[in-house]
Motif scaffolding. Sequence first.
Motif, PDB file in Angstrom:
ATOM      1  N   LEU A  51      10.386  40.987  -6.460  1.00 32.64           N
ATOM      2  CA  LEU A  51       9.514  40.142  -5.643  1.00 32.64           C
ATOM      3  C   LEU A  51       8.123  40.715  -5.418  1.00 32.64           C
ATOM      4  CD1 LEU A  51       9.429  37.618  -3.701  1.00 32.64           C
ATOM      5  CD2 LEU A  51      10.279  39.157  -1.921  1.00 32.64           C
ATOM      6  N   ASP A  52       7.105  39.942  -5.769  1.00 37.84           N
ATOM      7  CA  ASP A  52       5.718  40.304  -5.486  1.00 37.84           C
ATOM      8  C   ASP A  52       5.422  40.016  -4.013  1.00 37.84           C
ATOM      9  OD1 ASP A  52       3.038  41.031  -5.868  1.00 37.84           O
ATOM     10  OD2 ASP A  52       2.461  39.042  -6.582  1.00 37.84           O
ATOM     11  N   TRP A  53       4.451  40.715  -3.448  1.00 34.98           N
ATOM     12  CA  TRP A  53       4.079  40.512  -2.044  1.00 34.98           C
ATOM     13  C   TRP A  53       3.036  39.402  -1.922  1.00 34.98           C
ATOM     14  CZ3 TRP A  53       5.149  44.410   1.993  1.00 34.98           C
ATOM     15  CH2 TRP A  53       4.664  44.035   3.253  1.00 34.98           C
ATOM     16  N   ASN A  54       1.922  39.555  -2.629  1.00 33.28           N
ATOM     17  CA  ASN A  54       0.784  38.642  -2.486  1.00 33.28           C
ATOM     18  C   ASN A  54       0.824  37.535  -3.535  1.00 33.28           C
ATOM     19  OD1 ASN A  54      -0.575  40.177  -0.366  1.00 33.28           O
ATOM     20  ND2 ASN A  54      -0.850  41.710  -1.952  1.00 33.28           N
ATOM     21  N   MET A  55       1.162  36.321  -3.066  1.00 34.34           N
ATOM     22  CA  MET A  55       1.211  35.158  -3.953  1.00 34.34           C
ATOM     23  C   MET A  55       0.726  33.929  -3.188  1.00 34.34           C
ATOM     24  SD  MET A  55       5.009  35.633  -5.610  1.00 34.34           S
ATOM     25  CE  MET A  55       5.807  35.859  -4.016  1.00 34.34           C
ATOM     26  N   VAL A  57       0.928  29.837  -2.136  1.00 29.56           N
ATOM     27  CA  VAL A  57       1.971  28.902  -1.687  1.00 29.56           C
ATOM     28  C   VAL A  57       2.905  29.561  -0.678  1.00 29.56           C
ATOM     29  CG1 VAL A  57       3.762  27.233  -2.324  1.00 29.56           C
ATOM     30  CG2 VAL A  57       1.848  27.646  -3.883  1.00 29.56           C
ATOM     31  N   MET A  58       3.711  30.546  -1.122  1.00 25.60           N
ATOM     32  CA  MET A  58       4.595  31.287  -0.230  1.00 25.60           C
ATOM     33  C   MET A  58       4.633  32.728  -0.713  1.00 25.60           C
ATOM     34  SD  MET A  58       8.727  30.842   0.419  1.00 25.60           S
ATOM     35  CE  MET A  58       8.685  29.396   1.461  1.00 25.60           C
ATOM     36  N   ASP A  59       4.192  33.666   0.147  1.00 26.38           N
ATOM     37  CA  ASP A  59       4.153  35.067  -0.284  1.00 26.38           C
ATOM     38  C   ASP A  59       5.533  35.719  -0.162  1.00 26.38           C
ATOM     39  OD1 ASP A  59       4.553  36.008   2.366  1.00 26.38           O
ATOM     40  OD2 ASP A  59       2.407  36.301   2.702  1.00 26.38           O
ATOM     41  N   GLY A  60       5.610  36.966  -0.564  1.00 27.04           N
ATOM     42  CA  GLY A  60       6.876  37.677  -0.583  1.00 27.04           C
ATOM     43  C   GLY A  60       7.540  37.803   0.777  1.00 27.04           C
ATOM     44  N   VAL A  78      17.037  42.495  -3.121  1.00 26.43           N
ATOM     45  CA  VAL A  78      15.606  42.213  -3.257  1.00 26.43           C
ATOM     46  C   VAL A  78      14.850  43.528  -3.430  1.00 26.43           C
ATOM     47  CG1 VAL A  78      13.550  41.245  -2.165  1.00 26.43           C
ATOM     48  CG2 VAL A  78      15.770  40.112  -1.860  1.00 26.43           C
ATOM     49  N   ILE A  79      14.109  43.614  -4.537  1.00 23.03           N
ATOM     50  CA  ILE A  79      13.239  44.765  -4.775  1.00 23.03           C
ATOM     51  C   ILE A  79      11.804  44.270  -4.726  1.00 23.03           C
ATOM     52  CG2 ILE A  79      12.550  46.574  -6.398  1.00 23.03           C
ATOM     53  CD1 ILE A  79      15.381  46.454  -7.586  1.00 23.03           C
ATOM     54  N   PHE A  80      11.074  44.713  -3.696  1.00 21.17           N
ATOM     55  CA  PHE A  80       9.659  44.360  -3.598  1.00 21.17           C
ATOM     56  C   PHE A  80       8.905  45.108  -4.690  1.00 21.17           C
ATOM     57  CE2 PHE A  80       8.891  42.280   0.600  1.00 21.17           C
ATOM     58  CZ  PHE A  80       7.899  41.426   0.168  1.00 21.17           C
ATOM     59  N   CYS A  81       8.021  44.430  -5.371  1.00 19.59           N
ATOM     60  CA  CYS A  81       7.240  45.011  -6.454  1.00 19.59           C
ATOM     61  C   CYS A  81       5.787  44.644  -6.207  1.00 19.59           C
ATOM     62  CB  CYS A  81       7.738  44.446  -7.786  1.00 19.59           C
ATOM     63  SG  CYS A  81       6.802  45.047  -9.183  1.00 19.59           S
ATOM     64  N   THR A  82       4.991  45.601  -5.723  1.00 13.21           N
ATOM     65  CA  THR A  82       3.657  45.253  -5.246  1.00 13.21           C
ATOM     66  C   THR A  82       2.673  46.407  -5.340  1.00 13.21           C
ATOM     67  OG1 THR A  82       2.489  44.379  -3.306  1.00 13.21           O
ATOM     68  CG2 THR A  82       4.353  45.825  -2.880  1.00 13.21           C
ATOM     69  N   THR A  83       1.411  46.089  -5.149  1.00 17.80           N
ATOM     70  CA  THR A  83       0.373  47.117  -5.078  1.00 17.80           C
ATOM     71  C   THR A  83       0.207  47.618  -3.651  1.00 17.80           C
ATOM     72  OG1 THR A  83      -1.315  45.420  -4.797  1.00 17.80           O
ATOM     73  CG2 THR A  83      -0.922  46.207  -7.045  1.00 17.80           C
ATOM     74  N   GLU A  84       0.849  46.964  -2.681  1.00 16.53           N
ATOM     75  CA  GLU A  84       0.778  47.391  -1.275  1.00 16.53           C
ATOM     76  C   GLU A  84       1.606  48.662  -1.126  1.00 16.53           C
ATOM     77  OE1 GLU A  84      -1.158  45.944   0.795  1.00 16.53           O
ATOM     78  OE2 GLU A  84      -1.489  43.999  -0.123  1.00 16.53           O
ATOM     79  N   ASN A  85       0.945  49.805  -0.916  1.00 19.67           N
ATOM     80  CA  ASN A  85       1.689  51.059  -0.921  1.00 19.67           C
ATOM     81  C   ASN A  85       1.682  51.814   0.393  1.00 19.67           C
ATOM     82  OD1 ASN A  85      -0.924  51.925  -0.954  1.00 19.67           O
ATOM     83  ND2 ASN A  85      -0.688  53.320  -2.673  1.00 19.67           N
ATOM     84  N   GLY A  86       1.124  51.239   1.445  1.00 23.02           N
ATOM     85  CA  GLY A  86       1.102  51.926   2.729  1.00 23.02           C
ATOM     86  C   GLY A  86       2.495  52.009   3.334  1.00 23.02           C
ATOM     87  N   VAL A  87       2.762  53.079   4.071  1.00 20.90           N
ATOM     88  CA  VAL A  87       4.065  53.269   4.715  1.00 20.90           C
ATOM     89  C   VAL A  87       4.401  52.075   5.596  1.00 20.90           C
ATOM     90  CG1 VAL A  87       5.355  54.716   6.335  1.00 20.90           C
ATOM     91  CG2 VAL A  87       3.898  55.773   4.624  1.00 20.90           C
ATOM     92  N   GLU A  88       3.401  51.532   6.284  1.00 26.02           N
ATOM     93  CA  GLU A  88       3.655  50.379   7.163  1.00 26.02           C
ATOM     94  C   GLU A  88       4.102  49.147   6.369  1.00 26.02           C
ATOM     95  OE1 GLU A  88      -0.577  50.329   5.882  1.00 26.02           O
ATOM     96  OE2 GLU A  88       0.655  51.894   6.811  1.00 26.02           O
ATOM     97  N   HIS A  89       3.551  48.957   5.169  1.00 22.25           N
ATOM     98  CA  HIS A  89       3.977  47.834   4.324  1.00 22.25           C
ATOM     99  C   HIS A  89       5.423  48.025   3.851  1.00 22.25           C
ATOM    100  CE1 HIS A  89      -0.389  46.877   3.810  1.00 22.25           C
ATOM    101  NE2 HIS A  89       0.120  45.655   3.867  1.00 22.25           N
ATOM    102  N   ALA A  98      14.192  43.567   2.528  1.00 23.47           N
ATOM    103  CA  ALA A  98      14.131  44.083   1.159  1.00 23.47           C
ATOM    104  C   ALA A  98      15.088  45.269   1.024  1.00 23.47           C
ATOM    105  CB  ALA A  98      12.710  44.514   0.815  1.00 23.47           C
ATOM    106  N   ASP A  99      15.683  45.403  -0.143  1.00 25.68           N
ATOM    107  CA  ASP A  99      16.620  46.499  -0.375  1.00 25.68           C
ATOM    108  C   ASP A  99      15.929  47.729  -0.964  1.00 25.68           C
ATOM    109  OD1 ASP A  99      19.350  45.191   0.160  1.00 25.68           O
ATOM    110  OD2 ASP A  99      18.344  43.743  -1.139  1.00 25.68           O
TER     111      ASP A  99
END
Length: 121
Positions: A51-55, A57-60, A78-89, A98-99
């Motif tokens: 799953l991508d985060w930023n999309m 219509v409906m984001d991750g 669910v495996i999030f797959c994104t460029t968002e790499n901050g600990v808070e994200h 997400a798993d």
Amino acid sequence: MKKCLVVDDSKVIRKVACHILETLDFTVAEAEDGSQALEAVQSESPDVVLLDWNMPVMDGMQFLKALGELTLEKRPKVIFCTTENGVEHIREAIDAGADEYIMKPFDRETLQSKLQIVELG
């Protein structure tokens, strides 16, 4: 054969992910956003969602919330797959259901190790 739904608004990312997953013996379906992914989860019952985060219509995150409200026989991992790499994200994604979490760009070994962590590799 295990099934994976690849959800990303980037056709290139979907193509790369699909290729890697097929080499790992997965059957692969694609969705361009969270809304399409929700429909696919209900009709195709994937074992795992990449799953991508930023999309549009409906984001991750919206997808994860909606997924949690569905009554499914078996909830996909669910495996999030994104460029968002901050600990808070990362924490927000895990707290939302997400798993696992994977950073873009990723390679076969990284994806395979995450699939093993969620017991699908």
